[in-house]
Design a protein around this motif. Structure first.
Motif, PDB file in Angstrom:
ATOM      1  N   MET A  60       0.846  -1.194   0.000  1.00  0.00           N
ATOM      2  CA  MET A  60       0.000   0.000   0.000  1.00  0.00           C
ATOM      3  C   MET A  60       0.879   1.239   0.000  1.00  0.00           C
ATOM      4  O   MET A  60       1.912   1.285   0.670  1.00  0.00           O
ATOM      5  N   ILE A  61       0.464   2.250  -0.736  1.00  0.00           N
ATOM      6  CA  ILE A  61       1.188   3.513  -0.802  1.00  0.00           C
ATOM      7  C   ILE A  61       0.340   4.577  -0.134  1.00  0.00           C
ATOM      8  O   ILE A  61      -0.807   4.826  -0.526  1.00  0.00           O
ATOM      9  N   VAL A  62       0.917   5.228   0.890  1.00  0.00           N
ATOM     10  CA  VAL A  62       0.246   6.283   1.642  1.00  0.00           C
ATOM     11  C   VAL A  62       0.851   7.611   1.214  1.00  0.00           C
ATOM     12  O   VAL A  62       2.078   7.775   1.205  1.00  0.00           O
ATOM     13  N   GLY A  63       0.007   8.560   0.855  1.00  0.00           N
ATOM     14  CA  GLY A  63       0.487   9.881   0.475  1.00  0.00           C
ATOM     15  C   GLY A  63       0.016  10.927   1.463  1.00  0.00           C
ATOM     16  O   GLY A  63      -1.143  10.926   1.876  1.00  0.00           O
ATOM     17  N   THR A  64       0.928  11.814   1.870  1.00  0.00           N
ATOM     18  CA  THR A  64       0.532  12.895   2.762  1.00  0.00           C
ATOM     19  C   THR A  64      -0.071  14.038   1.955  1.00  0.00           C
ATOM     20  O   THR A  64       0.135  14.158   0.751  1.00  0.00           O
ATOM     21  N   PRO A  81       4.871  -6.345  10.624  1.00  0.00           N
ATOM     22  CA  PRO A  81       5.168  -7.686  11.165  1.00  0.00           C
ATOM     23  C   PRO A  81       4.772  -8.835  10.239  1.00  0.00           C
ATOM     24  O   PRO A  81       5.401  -9.894  10.266  1.00  0.00           O
ATOM     25  N   ASP A  82       3.738  -8.648   9.412  1.00  0.00           N
ATOM     26  CA  ASP A  82       3.294  -9.730   8.539  1.00  0.00           C
ATOM     27  C   ASP A  82       4.122  -9.838   7.260  1.00  0.00           C
ATOM     28  O   ASP A  82       3.816 -10.646   6.380  1.00  0.00           O
ATOM     29  N   GLY A  83       5.151  -9.014   7.141  1.00  0.00           N
ATOM     30  CA  GLY A  83       6.002  -9.066   5.955  1.00  0.00           C
ATOM     31  C   GLY A  83       5.653  -8.048   4.896  1.00  0.00           C
ATOM     32  O   GLY A  83       6.440  -7.823   3.959  1.00  0.00           O
ATOM     33  N   ALA A  84       4.484  -7.424   5.015  1.00  0.00           N
ATOM     34  CA  ALA A  84       4.110  -6.390   4.052  1.00  0.00           C
ATOM     35  C   ALA A  84       4.932  -5.125   4.308  1.00  0.00           C
ATOM     36  O   ALA A  84       5.490  -4.935   5.397  1.00  0.00           O
ATOM     37  N   VAL A  85       5.001  -4.280   3.299  1.00  0.00           N
ATOM     38  CA  VAL A  85       5.735  -3.021   3.416  1.00  0.00           C
ATOM     39  C   VAL A  85       4.787  -1.883   3.053  1.00  0.00           C
ATOM     40  O   VAL A  85       4.159  -1.908   1.997  1.00  0.00           O
ATOM     41  N   MET A  86       4.721  -0.905   3.940  1.00  0.00           N
ATOM     42  CA  MET A  86       3.893   0.270   3.700  1.00  0.00           C
ATOM     43  C   MET A  86       4.796   1.380   3.160  1.00  0.00           C
ATOM     44  O   MET A  86       5.818   1.710   3.763  1.00  0.00           O
ATOM     45  N   GLY A  87       4.440   1.915   1.985  1.00  0.00           N
ATOM     46  CA  GLY A  87       5.229   2.987   1.397  1.00  0.00           C
ATOM     47  C   GLY A  87       4.589   4.336   1.658  1.00  0.00           C
ATOM     48  O   GLY A  87       3.363   4.470   1.617  1.00  0.00           O
ATOM     49  N   PHE A  88       5.419   5.346   1.930  1.00  0.00           N
ATOM     50  CA  PHE A  88       4.930   6.704   2.172  1.00  0.00           C
ATOM     51  C   PHE A  88       5.511   7.647   1.134  1.00  0.00           C
ATOM     52  O   PHE A  88       6.716   7.613   0.841  1.00  0.00           O
ATOM     53  N   VAL A  89       4.644   8.495   0.568  1.00  0.00           N
ATOM     54  CA  VAL A  89       5.069   9.571  -0.324  1.00  0.00           C
ATOM     55  C   VAL A  89       4.753  10.872   0.383  1.00  0.00           C
ATOM     56  O   VAL A  89       3.586  11.192   0.626  1.00  0.00           O
ATOM     57  N   ASP A  90       5.812  11.616   0.737  1.00  0.00           N
ATOM     58  CA  ASP A  90       5.635  12.885   1.435  1.00  0.00           C
ATOM     59  C   ASP A  90       5.684  14.007   0.409  1.00  0.00           C
ATOM     60  O   ASP A  90       6.645  14.125  -0.359  1.00  0.00           O
ATOM     61  N   VAL A  91       4.641  14.833   0.387  1.00  0.00           N
ATOM     62  CA  VAL A  91       4.543  15.867  -0.644  1.00  0.00           C
ATOM     63  C   VAL A  91       4.742  17.244  -0.028  1.00  0.00           C
ATOM     64  O   VAL A  91       4.476  17.452   1.163  1.00  0.00           O
ATOM     65  N   PRO A  92       5.214  18.210  -0.824  1.00  0.00           N
ATOM     66  CA  PRO A  92       5.387  19.572  -0.297  1.00  0.00           C
ATOM     67  C   PRO A  92       4.048  20.260  -0.071  1.00  0.00           C
ATOM     68  O   PRO A  92       3.081  20.020  -0.791  1.00  0.00           O
ATOM     69  N   GLY A  93       4.011  21.148   0.943  1.00  0.00           N
ATOM     70  CA  GLY A  93       2.769  21.843   1.261  1.00  0.00           C
ATOM     71  C   GLY A  93       2.710  23.271   0.772  1.00  0.00           C
ATOM     72  O   GLY A  93       1.632  23.868   0.739  1.00  0.00           O
ATOM     73  N   HIS A  94       3.850  23.832   0.373  1.00  0.00           N
ATOM     74  CA  HIS A  94       3.862  25.229  -0.066  1.00  0.00           C
ATOM     75  C   HIS A  94       3.145  25.363  -1.404  1.00  0.00           C
ATOM     76  O   HIS A  94       3.270  24.505  -2.283  1.00  0.00           O
ATOM     77  N   GLU A  95       2.418  26.468  -1.590  1.00  0.00           N
ATOM     78  CA  GLU A  95       1.649  26.658  -2.824  1.00  0.00           C
ATOM     79  C   GLU A  95       2.534  26.675  -4.063  1.00  0.00           C
ATOM     80  O   GLU A  95       2.099  26.323  -5.157  1.00  0.00           O
ATOM     81  N   ARG A  96       3.792  27.087  -3.901  1.00  0.00           N
ATOM     82  CA  ARG A  96       4.698  27.133  -5.051  1.00  0.00           C
ATOM     83  C   ARG A  96       5.084  25.739  -5.535  1.00  0.00           C
ATOM     84  O   ARG A  96       5.591  25.582  -6.644  1.00  0.00           O
ATOM     85  N   PHE A  97       4.858  24.720  -4.700  1.00  0.00           N
ATOM     86  CA  PHE A  97       5.306  23.378  -5.054  1.00  0.00           C
ATOM     87  C   PHE A  97       4.151  22.395  -5.232  1.00  0.00           C
ATOM     88  O   PHE A  97       4.321  21.185  -5.114  1.00  0.00           O
ATOM     89  N   VAL A  98       2.955  22.930  -5.503  1.00  0.00           N
ATOM     90  CA  VAL A  98       1.791  22.049  -5.714  1.00  0.00           C
ATOM     91  C   VAL A  98       2.033  21.130  -6.906  1.00  0.00           C
ATOM     92  O   VAL A  98       1.586  19.981  -6.927  1.00  0.00           O
ATOM     93  N   ARG A  99       2.744  21.612  -7.925  1.00  0.00           N
ATOM     94  CA  ARG A  99       3.040  20.767  -9.088  1.00  0.00           C
ATOM     95  C   ARG A  99       3.800  19.511  -8.659  1.00  0.00           C
ATOM     96  O   ARG A  99       3.581  18.430  -9.202  1.00  0.00           O
TER      97      ARG A  99
END
Length: 648
Positions: free
Chosen positions: A1-5, A48-66
């Motif tokens: 699973m991929i989690v995005g902030t 613990p079950d062997g799965a891997v959780m992925g995180f994508v951290d995104v910028p919050g500033h309006e200049r970096f919405v792209r």
């Protein structure tokens, strides 16, 4: 699973990811110096079950919405971060709108910095969050108070993420592989590496892939899936692919490219879409409004062409065409986001309906029916509805490619609908009902023509196409006639189509005379054959007999009367059309009498007569002293059958 902030600047997105995973997602020197996320960051959390959780951290500033958009397109769950001391802020709302437009339906809200807020403040902020979520796809999302300073709520948040991970169904791998590239770099000892989320299908070490839209071919040397070495990458995983091949370099691949199975490479620069214009927009979206399209990790300039009414009003959802500055690699029903040209605000988003949008007749009733069909999410329903609308034929291979339907699923859909697949390059499929109506009407039209014209060899292909219902596009019609020809239901001679039992013949005396005339019309003198008077003198026959026989042969399609009493063999007429086409091609599309005369090494008078004959039959279009070839009529006098077989 991929989690995005998602969330406003300085609300603690990166700190929360670091607290959950132990990995700092800020990888750039400038990010660490300024304490502000500028580009995408990544972290992974083994469970613990062997799965891997992925995180994508995104910028919050309006200049970096792209940059935020480049990371948000491949996530399974959004972690919306709102600071308790600030509450929802402008970028919180914009990120929420983007997530909504991208169709992300799973999410949690983390109310961060709770150590800075008392119970009353927490209640106020939670109420503000609930009000903000009302009507959004995340309207029922849980709001969890957390603090990375005290550790409050972190275990509870992680438990909720584990529940979402276990509840997530494994994505199907039926479609062909594609990965939206968000990073490309060179790794010492390995070479070029691209990273991104696997959108569809699976990729294995050794697979051949294409970087689209550039078309660069590559081979997968190694795979890291969810930060672990692997032999295969699957949907729902972030993967790093080590690519190799001629021309494969860091500079040859950019963010926004798509690494995909070769069969999916079919870039497009004109798409028809279903667009929701955000209610907060100050004005309607009118024709040719410039926009920035965000699809996957790509950002492309384009213009909007409304397909309904004068434009799209704020808060409305409608169909528009996007004419792009450069091609993109996309799949039908993909989600996208539109921003204004300055990149200062998000104006709307939606889903792609058709990757092969027409430049003309885009509002016609037929086109409306086609888009109604293409808006169906179910592949079988979409294809069935599409085949029920004009032009009643679909390139099935292109349909399944554009929707990324795998071979086995495509076969299932074809069998379910009972489609008729035509032979030849058209690759067209028809509904069984359409095929039955078409074949019956072809037989009826040919029978009626033979009854009214027993001395003619058949009906011209284009004339028959325009009279038969349902009316099929020319390439599909010829493929359908070829299928009937192979089944013995029609006969084809050059451009003429007939029923198999029909034969137009000359009387024995006329056949005998023709056997003597034919050699005199061919050979080296075929471009200036003798006229009727000269033929009669040479053969000792009457002019009336020669003329009558040649007139009959005209009706049978064996000769053509170019000028009065001047007959050419049908094969010679076909040569003349080819010569005229070649001359026009070398003269930038313009055909002049002088050039044509020189090509035939003939007299000007005869050359002019030939050109006037071609004018009368629509093979050439005259404007003053210039002529141009009508490409729709160049096959009128062809020597080979319209179905592609050489005429006997």
């Amino acid at each position: 699973m991929i989690v995005g902030t998602a969330g406003h600047i300085d609300h603690g997105k990166s700190a929360l990811v670091r607290a959950l995973t132990g990995v700092d997602p800020d990888r750039l020197k400038e990010e660490k110096a300024r304490g502000v996320t500028i580009d995408l960051g990544f972290a992974y959390l083994p469970r613990p079950d062997g799965a891997v959780m992925g995180f994508v951290d995104v910028p919050g500033h309006e200049r970096f919405v792209r940059n935020m958009l480049a990371g948000a397109s491949g996530i399974d769950l959004v972690l919306l971060v709102v600071a308790a001391d600030d509450g929802p802020m402008p970028q919180t709302r914009e990120h929420l709108a983007i997530v909504d437009l991208l169709g992300v339906r799973n999410g949690l809200v983390a109310m961060t910095k709770c150590d800075l807020a008392d119970a009353a403040r927490r209640r106020v902020v939670e109420d503000e969050i609930r009000a903000m979520l009302r009507g959004a796809a995340l309207g029922e999302a849980e709001v969890l108070p957390v603090s990375v300073v005290t550790g409050e709520g972190l275990d509870d948040l992680l438990a909720r993420l584990d529940v979402a991970l276990s509840a997530q169904e494994a994505r199907k791998e039926n479609g062909r592989f594609r990965l939206a590239v968000d990073r490309c770099f060179t790794l010492a000892g390995a070479g070029t590496v691209v990273t991104g989320a696997v959108r569809d299908g699976a990729v294995r070490v050794g697979d051949s892939v294409v970087v689209s839209p550039s078309g660069l071919s590559a081979r997968v040397r190694a795979i890291h899936a969810q930060n672990r070495a692997a032999d295969i990458g699957r949907p729902g995983e972030r993967c790093a692919l080590n690519l190799a091949g001629p021309g494969v370099t860091k500079d040859a691949i950019a963010r926004g490219d798509v690494v995909c199975a070769p069969e999916l490479h079919a870039p497009t620069a004109r798409i028809d879409v279903e667009l929701k214009l955000l209610a907060g927009e100050p004005r309607p979206l009118s024709a040719w409004t410039p926009v920035r399209l965000h699809h996957g990790a790509a950002e492309i300039a384009g213009r909007v062409v409304p397909l309904e009414g004068e434009g799209l009003r704020p808060g409305e959802t409608g169909r528009v065409q996007l004419v792009l500055e450069r091609p993109i690699a996309a799949i039908a029903l993909d989600r996208f986001v539109l921003r204004d040209t300055s990149g200062s605000r998000t104006i709307g988003g939606g889903r792609i309906l058709d990757l092969r949008a027409p430049a003309r007749k885009r509002r016609s009733p037929e086109r409306v029916l086609q888009l109604d069909a293409l808006s169906e999410a179910d592949d079988a329903a979409a294809l069935g509805s599409l085949l029920a609308a004009p032009p009643f034929a679909v390139d099935a291979a292109a349909f399944f490619r554009d929707r990324n339907v795998g071979p086995s699923d495509a076969e299932t859909v074809m069998a379910q609908l009972g489609l008729v697949q035509l032979p030849g390059r058209s690759a067209a499929a028809l509904a069984a009902e359409t095929w039955a109506s078409f074949t019956a009407d072809v037989a009826a039209k040919l029978a009626a023509h033979h009854e009214a014209n027993p001395d003619l060899q058949g009906v011209g292909a284009e004339r028959l196409r325009l009279s038969v219902q349902p009316r099929l596009p020319a390439p599909v019609f010829l493929a359908a006639i070829a299928a009937l020809q192979r089944r013995g239901e029609v006969g084809v001679e050059g451009a003429w189509i007939r029923l198999p039992g029909h034969a137009a013949r000359l009387a024995p005396a006329d056949e005998a005379l023709w056997a003597r005339v034919a050699p005199l019309l061919g050979g080296d003198a075929r471009f200036r054959p003798p006229r009727v008077r000269d033929l009669a003198d040479a053969l000792g026959a009457t002019e009336a007999d020669v003329r009558r026989t040649l007139k009959l042969l005209c009706r049978l399609g064996r000769v053509d009367e170019i000028a009065h009493d001047h007959f050419f063999l049908r094969e010679t007429t076909a040569e003349l059309v080819t010569a005229a086409t070649d001359v026009a091609r070398t003269e930038e599309g313009v055909l002049t009498a002088a050039r044509f005369r020189d090509r035939l090494d003939n007299g000007r008078k005869v050359a002019i007569q030939i050109l006037e004959f071609l004018d009368r039959h629509g093979v050439t279009i005259r404007r003053g002293d210039e002529r141009r070839i009508n490409r729709h009529r160049v096959d009128l006098f062809r020597r080979s059958d319209v179905t592609g077989e050489e005429a006997a």
